[in-house]
Design an enzyme around this catalytic site. Structure first.
Site, PDB file in Angstrom:
ATOM      1  N   HIS A 170       0.841  -1.214   0.000  1.00  0.00           N
ATOM      2  CA  HIS A 170       0.000   0.000   0.000  1.00  0.00           C
ATOM      3  C   HIS A 170       0.865   1.249   0.000  1.00  0.00           C
ATOM      4  O   HIS A 170       0.974   1.910   1.030  1.00  0.00           O
ATOM      5  CB  HIS A 170      -0.904  -0.004   1.229  1.00  0.00           C
ATOM      6  CG  HIS A 170      -2.081   0.919   1.120  1.00  0.00           C
ATOM      7  ND1 HIS A 170      -2.066   2.224   1.540  1.00  0.00           N
ATOM      8  CD2 HIS A 170      -3.317   0.704   0.633  1.00  0.00           C
ATOM      9  CE1 HIS A 170      -3.249   2.772   1.343  1.00  0.00           C
ATOM     10  NE2 HIS A 170      -4.026   1.874   0.794  1.00  0.00           N
ATOM     11  N   PHE A 171       1.403   1.673  -0.938  1.00  0.00           N
ATOM     12  CA  PHE A 171       1.575   1.160  -2.294  1.00  0.00           C
ATOM     13  C   PHE A 171       3.074   1.069  -2.531  1.00  0.00           C
ATOM     14  O   PHE A 171       3.783   1.996  -2.111  1.00  0.00           O
ATOM     15  CB  PHE A 171       0.933   2.099  -3.314  1.00  0.00           C
ATOM     16  CG  PHE A 171      -0.551   2.300  -3.076  1.00  0.00           C
ATOM     17  CD1 PHE A 171      -1.463   1.361  -3.527  1.00  0.00           C
ATOM     18  CD2 PHE A 171      -1.011   3.412  -2.396  1.00  0.00           C
ATOM     19  CE1 PHE A 171      -2.833   1.543  -3.328  1.00  0.00           C
ATOM     20  CE2 PHE A 171      -2.370   3.593  -2.188  1.00  0.00           C
ATOM     21  CZ  PHE A 171      -3.284   2.663  -2.657  1.00  0.00           C
TER      22      PHE A 171
END
Length: 152
Positions: free
Chosen positions: A53-54
């Site tokens: 993420h991410f």
């Protein structure tokens, strides 16, 4: 500010059942039972959620920022009630209103969490919470918690 206004990690773990990787408060800087609490979460690249993420732009998930604010409210609730959790008593996160995210939180940020006691209606305790990075508000929410079984 009282003498025991600050809480280190060992004292926080008395009030919260969470453990790594879900304990999201590193230190309580100050608090006044029945009024407010200020805590911090040091956000590092080693957080397990950053792997997905991410990967190209690590961002702390909003739900975890909300959880950190709820944990701050939980510590304030226990300190306000003057009790410690045990097998027969715990506070649970039961509601959230007016949640807003204003800026992303990433590795290297220090999340400053503020919880302010609002009111108690029967067994529901309401708190206003905010999260800041470098003095800028990044999130806010009204959080409700209640004791298990509706006691207290």
């Amino acid at each position: 500010m009282t003498e025991d206004s600050a809480l280190d990690l060992q004292r926080i773990m008395i009030y919260l059942p969470h453990r790594y990787p879900f304990l999201l408060i590193d230190r309580v800087l100050e608090h006044t039972p029945g009024k407010d609490l200020t805590a911090i979460k040091n956000v590092t690249i080693n957080e397990p959620f950053f792997q997905g993420h991410f990967p190209s732009r690590p961002v702390m998930p909003g739900v975890l920022i909300v959880e950190a604010m709820a944990q701050a409210a939980g510590v304030l609730a226990f300190r306000t009630a003057g009790v410690e959790p045990d097998e027969s008593f715990a506070f649970y996160f039961v509601g959230i209103d007016k949640t807003r995210f204003r800026a992303p939180v990433g590795p290297g940020d220090q999340l400053v969490l503020k919880a302010t006691y609002g009111r108690r209606i029967r067994t529901i305790w309401r708190f206003s919470t905010e999260a800041f990075v470098d003095g800028r508000r990044v999130a806010s929410a009204e959080i409700m918690i209640a004791p298990e079984g509706g006691q207290q």
